[in-house]
Design a protein around this motif. Structure first.
Motif, PDB file in Angstrom:
ATOM      1  N   LEU A 107       0.840  -1.198   0.000  1.00  0.00           N
ATOM      2  CA  LEU A 107       0.000   0.000   0.000  1.00  0.00           C
ATOM      3  C   LEU A 107       0.871   1.242   0.000  1.00  0.00           C
ATOM      4  N   ASP A 108       0.352   2.319  -0.582  1.00  0.00           N
ATOM      5  CA  ASP A 108       1.105   3.558  -0.519  1.00  0.00           C
ATOM      6  C   ASP A 108       1.177   3.987   0.948  1.00  0.00           C
ATOM      7  N   PRO A 109       2.198   4.752   1.331  1.00  0.00           N
ATOM      8  CA  PRO A 109       2.412   5.084   2.745  1.00  0.00           C
ATOM      9  C   PRO A 109       1.205   5.722   3.443  1.00  0.00           C
ATOM     10  N   GLU A 110       0.519   6.610   2.745  1.00  0.00           N
ATOM     11  CA  GLU A 110      -0.635   7.282   3.361  1.00  0.00           C
ATOM     12  C   GLU A 110      -1.767   6.289   3.641  1.00  0.00           C
ATOM     13  N   THR A 111      -2.055   5.428   2.678  1.00  0.00           N
ATOM     14  CA  THR A 111      -3.104   4.416   2.861  1.00  0.00           C
ATOM     15  C   THR A 111      -2.695   3.429   3.945  1.00  0.00           C
ATOM     16  N   ALA A 112      -1.441   3.009   3.923  1.00  0.00           N
ATOM     17  CA  ALA A 112      -0.955   2.056   4.922  1.00  0.00           C
ATOM     18  C   ALA A 112      -1.065   2.623   6.332  1.00  0.00           C
ATOM     19  N   ALA A 113      -0.742   3.888   6.488  1.00  0.00           N
ATOM     20  CA  ALA A 113      -0.785   4.519   7.811  1.00  0.00           C
ATOM     21  C   ALA A 113      -2.198   4.593   8.370  1.00  0.00           C
ATOM     22  N   ALA A 114      -3.196   4.620   7.491  1.00  0.00           N
ATOM     23  CA  ALA A 114      -4.591   4.716   7.929  1.00  0.00           C
ATOM     24  C   ALA A 114      -5.288   3.357   7.920  1.00  0.00           C
ATOM     25  N   SER A 115      -4.550   2.290   7.661  1.00  0.00           N
ATOM     26  CA  SER A 115      -5.155   0.961   7.509  1.00  0.00           C
ATOM     27  C   SER A 115      -5.056   0.143   8.787  1.00  0.00           C
ATOM     28  N   ALA A 116      -5.689  -1.014   8.758  1.00  0.00           N
ATOM     29  CA  ALA A 116      -5.608  -1.946   9.876  1.00  0.00           C
ATOM     30  C   ALA A 116      -4.217  -2.562   9.993  1.00  0.00           C
ATOM     31  N   GLY A 117      -3.356  -2.314   9.019  1.00  0.00           N
ATOM     32  CA  GLY A 117      -1.981  -2.779   9.133  1.00  0.00           C
ATOM     33  C   GLY A 117      -1.313  -2.240  10.384  1.00  0.00           C
ATOM     34  N   VAL A 118      -1.682  -1.035  10.787  1.00  0.00           N
ATOM     35  CA  VAL A 118      -1.169  -0.447  12.023  1.00  0.00           C
ATOM     36  C   VAL A 118      -1.630  -1.283  13.215  1.00  0.00           C
ATOM     37  N   ARG A 119      -2.896  -1.714  13.207  1.00  0.00           N
ATOM     38  CA  ARG A 119      -3.404  -2.580  14.289  1.00  0.00           C
ATOM     39  C   ARG A 119      -2.644  -3.891  14.342  1.00  0.00           C
ATOM     40  N   HIS A 120      -2.312  -4.457  13.169  1.00  0.00           N
ATOM     41  CA  HIS A 120      -1.561  -5.710  13.131  1.00  0.00           C
ATOM     42  C   HIS A 120      -0.202  -5.538  13.808  1.00  0.00           C
ATOM     43  N   ALA A 121       0.464  -4.447  13.490  1.00  0.00           N
ATOM     44  CA  ALA A 121       1.773  -4.181  14.097  1.00  0.00           C
ATOM     45  C   ALA A 121       1.646  -4.010  15.605  1.00  0.00           C
ATOM     46  N   GLN A 122       0.616  -3.295  16.048  1.00  0.00           N
ATOM     47  CA  GLN A 122       0.410  -3.092  17.482  1.00  0.00           C
ATOM     48  C   GLN A 122       0.115  -4.412  18.183  1.00  0.00           C
ATOM     49  N   MET A 123      -0.683  -5.257  17.553  1.00  0.00           N
ATOM     50  CA  MET A 123      -1.010  -6.543  18.180  1.00  0.00           C
ATOM     51  C   MET A 123       0.188  -7.476  18.191  1.00  0.00           C
ATOM     52  N   THR A 124       1.018  -7.408  17.160  1.00  0.00           N
ATOM     53  CA  THR A 124       2.239  -8.215  17.165  1.00  0.00           C
ATOM     54  C   THR A 124       3.131  -7.784  18.326  1.00  0.00           C
ATOM     55  N   ARG A 125       3.260  -6.499  18.529  1.00  0.00           N
ATOM     56  CA  ARG A 125       4.057  -5.991  19.641  1.00  0.00           C
ATOM     57  C   ARG A 125       3.423  -6.346  20.982  1.00  0.00           C
ATOM     58  N   ALA A 126       2.106  -6.404  21.041  1.00  0.00           N
ATOM     59  CA  ALA A 126       1.435  -6.814  22.281  1.00  0.00           C
ATOM     60  C   ALA A 126       1.786  -8.267  22.609  1.00  0.00           C
ATOM     61  N   VAL A 127       1.813  -9.118  21.612  1.00  0.00           N
ATOM     62  CA  VAL A 127       2.220 -10.515  21.817  1.00  0.00           C
ATOM     63  C   VAL A 127       3.650 -10.557  22.346  1.00  0.00           C
ATOM     64  N   LEU A 128       4.507  -9.739  21.762  1.00  0.00           N
ATOM     65  CA  LEU A 128       5.925  -9.755  22.134  1.00  0.00           C
ATOM     66  C   LEU A 128       6.190  -9.180  23.518  1.00  0.00           C
ATOM     67  N   ARG A 129       5.265  -8.393  24.050  1.00  0.00           N
ATOM     68  CA  ARG A 129       5.454  -7.886  25.423  1.00  0.00           C
ATOM     69  C   ARG A 129       5.536  -9.037  26.424  1.00  0.00           C
ATOM     70  N   GLY A 130       4.897 -10.147  26.094  1.00  0.00           N
ATOM     71  CA  GLY A 130       4.977 -11.326  26.952  1.00  0.00           C
ATOM     72  C   GLY A 130       6.353 -11.959  26.968  1.00  0.00           C
ATOM     73  N   TYR A 131       7.230 -11.501  26.093  1.00  0.00           N
ATOM     74  CA  TYR A 131       8.586 -12.035  26.014  1.00  0.00           C
ATOM     75  C   TYR A 131       9.641 -11.034  26.460  1.00  0.00           C
ATOM     76  N   ALA A 132       9.235  -9.888  26.904  1.00  0.00           N
ATOM     77  CA  ALA A 132      10.132  -8.874  27.467  1.00  0.00           C
ATOM     78  C   ALA A 132      11.263  -8.476  26.529  1.00  0.00           C
TER      79      ALA A 132
END
Length: 189
Positions: A107-132
């Motif tokens: 996706l172009d950067p503007e569309t990507a920034a407003a997409s659920a792709g941001v949620r995916h990245a946040q949720m991936t990081r949430a999973v990784l918080r369990g690993y410190a």
């Protein structure tokens, strides 16, 4: 005048269904017009081009997967969260192969920034918080998980594992075990 009942959302959903049936690469405004038995020109009041249609399908797929991941992660941590997260992607790919392929669209950067792709990245990081993990290792781990999940799913769906034992579900489970062990014992820089 727009044909009654046709909307950008309806066309996007129909395009997503078409992608699951014939493959994301085969989705065009012309193919969609044939599905609705209308002239191609009548769809251009709802979608700008085949690329616009594909972008809309990609955004739909990202939203659908993000909603599933969010529900699967609720109340989970560590390996349970990792497995739930991974299984959503794999299950979605098997249920909706065309939409899964769409979700990989660049996706172009503007569309990507407003997409659920941001949620995916946040949720991936949430999973990784369990690993410190701290930065930059957390970013490395995000990339590792995305690579392993997408690579495994792509090979599996392409028939790459169909010629040998053990069953792919067993290998998937062992892969998740190995990722959990790696994340718990992340190597020092």
């Amino acid at each position: 005048m727009a044909r009654a009942g046709l909307t950008a959302e309806r066309l996007t959903r129909a395009g997503a269904e078409l992608a699951d049936e014939v493959g994301f690469d085969q989705v065009t405004v012309s193919a969609l017009a044939r599905r609705f038995d209308v002239k191609v020109a009548s769809l251009y009041s709802h979608v700008k081009s085949s690329q616009d249609l594909k972008t809309r399908i990609a955004l739909l797929a990202l939203d659908e997967m993000a909603d599933r991941v969010a529900a699967a992660l609720a109340g989970r941590a560590g390996k349970d969260a990792l497995a739930a997260f991974a299984n959503v992607y794999r299950d979605y790919a098997h249920e909706h192969p065309g939409r899964y392929a769409a979700a990989q669209l660049r996706l172009d950067p503007e569309t990507a920034a407003a997409s659920a792709g941001v949620r995916h990245a946040q949720m991936t990081r949430a999973v990784l918080r369990g690993y410190a993990l701290t930065e930059p290792d957390q970013t490395h781990a995000v990339r590792l998980l995305g690579s392993v999940f997408h690579g495994y799913i792509s090979l599996e769906m392409g028939g790459g594992f169909s010629h040998s034992a053990p069953d792919t579900q067993v290998t998937w489970s062992r892969t998740l075990d190995a990722l959990d062990a790696l994340l718990r014992n992340w190597p020092e820089s």
